[in-house]
Design a protein around this motif. Structure first.
Motif, PDB file in Angstrom:
ATOM      1  N   GLU A   1       0.692  -1.361  -0.122  1.00 18.80           N
ATOM      2  CA  GLU A   1      -0.423  -0.106  -0.195  1.00 18.80           C
ATOM      3  C   GLU A   1       0.648   1.148  -0.211  1.00 18.80           C
ATOM      4  OE1 GLU A   1      -3.987   2.116   2.559  1.00 18.80           O
ATOM      5  OE2 GLU A   1      -3.108  -0.279   2.487  1.00 18.80           O
TER       6      GLU A   1
ATOM      7  N   LEU B   1      -7.203   0.162  -5.502  1.00 15.99           N
ATOM      8  CA  LEU B   1      -6.375   0.614  -6.070  1.00 15.99           C
ATOM      9  C   LEU B   1      -7.107   1.974  -6.150  1.00 15.99           C
ATOM     10  CD1 LEU B   1      -3.679  -0.897  -8.821  1.00 15.99           C
ATOM     11  CD2 LEU B   1      -2.953  -0.068  -6.951  1.00 15.99           C
ATOM     12  N   SER B   2      -8.497   2.271  -6.456  1.00 15.23           N
ATOM     13  CA  SER B   2      -9.115   2.688  -7.152  1.00 15.23           C
ATOM     14  C   SER B   2      -9.265   3.841  -5.510  1.00 15.23           C
ATOM     15  CB  SER B   2     -10.602   2.749  -8.260  1.00 15.23           C
ATOM     16  OG  SER B   2      -9.981   2.314  -9.465  1.00 15.23           O
TER      17      SER B   2
ATOM     18  N   ASN C   1       1.945   1.857  -3.849  1.00 15.46           N
ATOM     19  CA  ASN C   1       0.749   2.017  -4.555  1.00 15.46           C
ATOM     20  C   ASN C   1       1.100   3.978  -3.898  1.00 15.46           C
ATOM     21  OD1 ASN C   1       0.077   0.097  -5.841  1.00 15.46           O
ATOM     22  ND2 ASN C   1      -0.671  -0.628  -4.171  1.00 15.46           N
TER      23      ASN C   1
ATOM     24  N   VAL D   1       1.163   1.010 -11.344  1.00 14.80           N
ATOM     25  CA  VAL D   1       0.287  -0.059 -10.553  1.00 14.80           C
ATOM     26  C   VAL D   1      -0.229  -1.155 -11.037  1.00 14.80           C
ATOM     27  CG1 VAL D   1       0.309   2.486  -8.792  1.00 14.80           C
ATOM     28  CG2 VAL D   1      -1.758   1.458 -10.383  1.00 14.80           C
TER      29      VAL D   1
ATOM     30  N   LEU E   1      -0.019  -5.457  -9.434  1.00 11.00           N
ATOM     31  CA  LEU E   1      -1.114  -6.087  -9.405  1.00 11.00           C
ATOM     32  C   LEU E   1      -1.537  -7.067 -10.385  1.00 11.00           C
ATOM     33  CD1 LEU E   1      -3.963  -6.576  -7.982  1.00 11.00           C
ATOM     34  CD2 LEU E   1      -5.156  -5.167  -9.566  1.00 11.00           C
TER      35      LEU E   1
ATOM     36  N   THR F   1      -0.275   5.051 -13.536  1.00  9.83           N
ATOM     37  CA  THR F   1      -1.217   3.981 -13.433  1.00  9.83           C
ATOM     38  C   THR F   1      -0.882   1.994 -14.278  1.00  9.83           C
ATOM     39  OG1 THR F   1      -3.215   5.173 -15.050  1.00  9.83           O
ATOM     40  CG2 THR F   1      -4.412   3.323 -14.913  1.00  9.83           C
TER      41      THR F   1
ATOM     42  N   LEU G   1      -7.579   4.136 -14.116  1.00  9.17           N
ATOM     43  CA  LEU G   1      -8.494   2.698 -13.058  1.00  9.17           C
ATOM     44  C   LEU G   1      -9.587   2.446 -13.669  1.00  9.17           C
ATOM     45  CD1 LEU G   1      -6.534   4.047  -9.958  1.00  9.17           C
ATOM     46  CD2 LEU G   1      -6.189   2.143 -11.486  1.00  9.17           C
TER      47      LEU G   1
END
Length: 273
Positions: A103, A192-193, A106, A172, A176, A169, A126
């Motif tokens: 986290e 993520l969003s 990100n 990340v 994932l 974008t 995202l």
């Protein structure tokens, strides 16, 4: 990450350290993201090391010293300080440490996008990518296949997003997809969003005061600024004896000077008017 118990407090403290580092220094947030992601991958593989780092019976300073021995020369000093703080903390589960590192990586990437004024685009991309995945079962299967090579997934993502989306974008989403760590793609994209939205709504006020502010003064100042700017306000506090008579607040390019009482009174008048 949904943290519970001790892990929630450890994650909150780590976020504050990361915010202070990226808000008030020249730290390279993208480099920090890469290094934190590398530690995430390491601890995802090395279960025994992860357990040592989260063992409540082990002394926090001893764990930090071990982290320095293991990671020195592999990541920069700023990232190493963040990791050392993490392993000193108490965690409800060993997995929570890895979730927190991911986290933070990100958040660092989103912070870099925010500094470039591109975070709105990232959040939108995202969301749209999540909709595309949800409506295309073949694409979802290709990106989540357990038999497909990681490199093949990365190449597929590059063909979809390369040159069409913000670099943040791409970064990340690539992490994932290539390091899912047991999560569904949909859940990961939703997480993520949400994280991007939280970062976009956050503003930072750099506050210099002649003497340290009391907890009550901090709360009143943060509340008044949040109402003035219509967003949650994070305070970066500094004591500067040369700020005679009170306080100086900077939010973006705007600088507010004056005593705490005067500025809070003025803020109330502006809100009322």
């Amino acid at each position: 990450m949904t943290a519970h118990g001790a892990s929630r407090g450890a994650l909150a403290a780590a976020k504050e350290r990361l915010d202070a580092l990226t808000d008030s220094t020249s730290a390279d947030a993208t480099k920090l993201a890469d290094e934190l992601a590398a530690v995430t991958a390491l601890l995802g593989r090395e279960v025994s090391l992860r357990r040592v780092f989260t063992d409540p019976a082990q002394d926090g300073e001893a764990k930090a010293a071990l982290a320095n021995r293991v990671l020195a020369g592999q990541i920069g000093g700023e990232a190493l300080d963040l990791v050392s703080g993490l392993v000193r903390s108490r965690w409800s589960r060993s997995r929570d440490l890895v979730d927190a590192l991911e986290e933070l990586a990100n958040i660092a990437d989103f912070t870099a996008a925010q500094k470039r004024g591109r975070l709105d685009n990232v959040e939108d991309e995202l969301f749209r990518f999540g909709r595309i995945v949800a409506s295309n079962s073949e694409l979802r299967a290709a990106l989540t296949s357990r038999t497909a090579e990681t490199s093949a997934k990365g190449e597929l993502l590059s063909s979809l997003l390369g040159g069409r989306a913000e670099k943040t974008t791409e970064r990340v989403v690539d992490r994932l997809v290539t390091q899912p760590r047991g999560r569904s793609l949909e859940a990961g994209l939703e997480s993520l969003s949400k994280l991007a939205a939280e970062r976009r709504e956050r503003m930072v006020a750099v506050v210099a005061s002649a003497v340290p502010l009391s907890d009550g003064q901090k709360q009143r100042l943060a509340g008044a600024l949040a109402k003035l700017y219509g967003r949650e306000m994070h305070l970066n506090l500094d004591v500067d004896p040369e700020v005679l008579g009170g306080i100086r607040v900077q939010v973006g390019d705007e600088v507010i000077n004056g005593s705490i009482a005067d500025r809070l009174e003025d803020a109330s008048r502006r809100m009322a008017g």
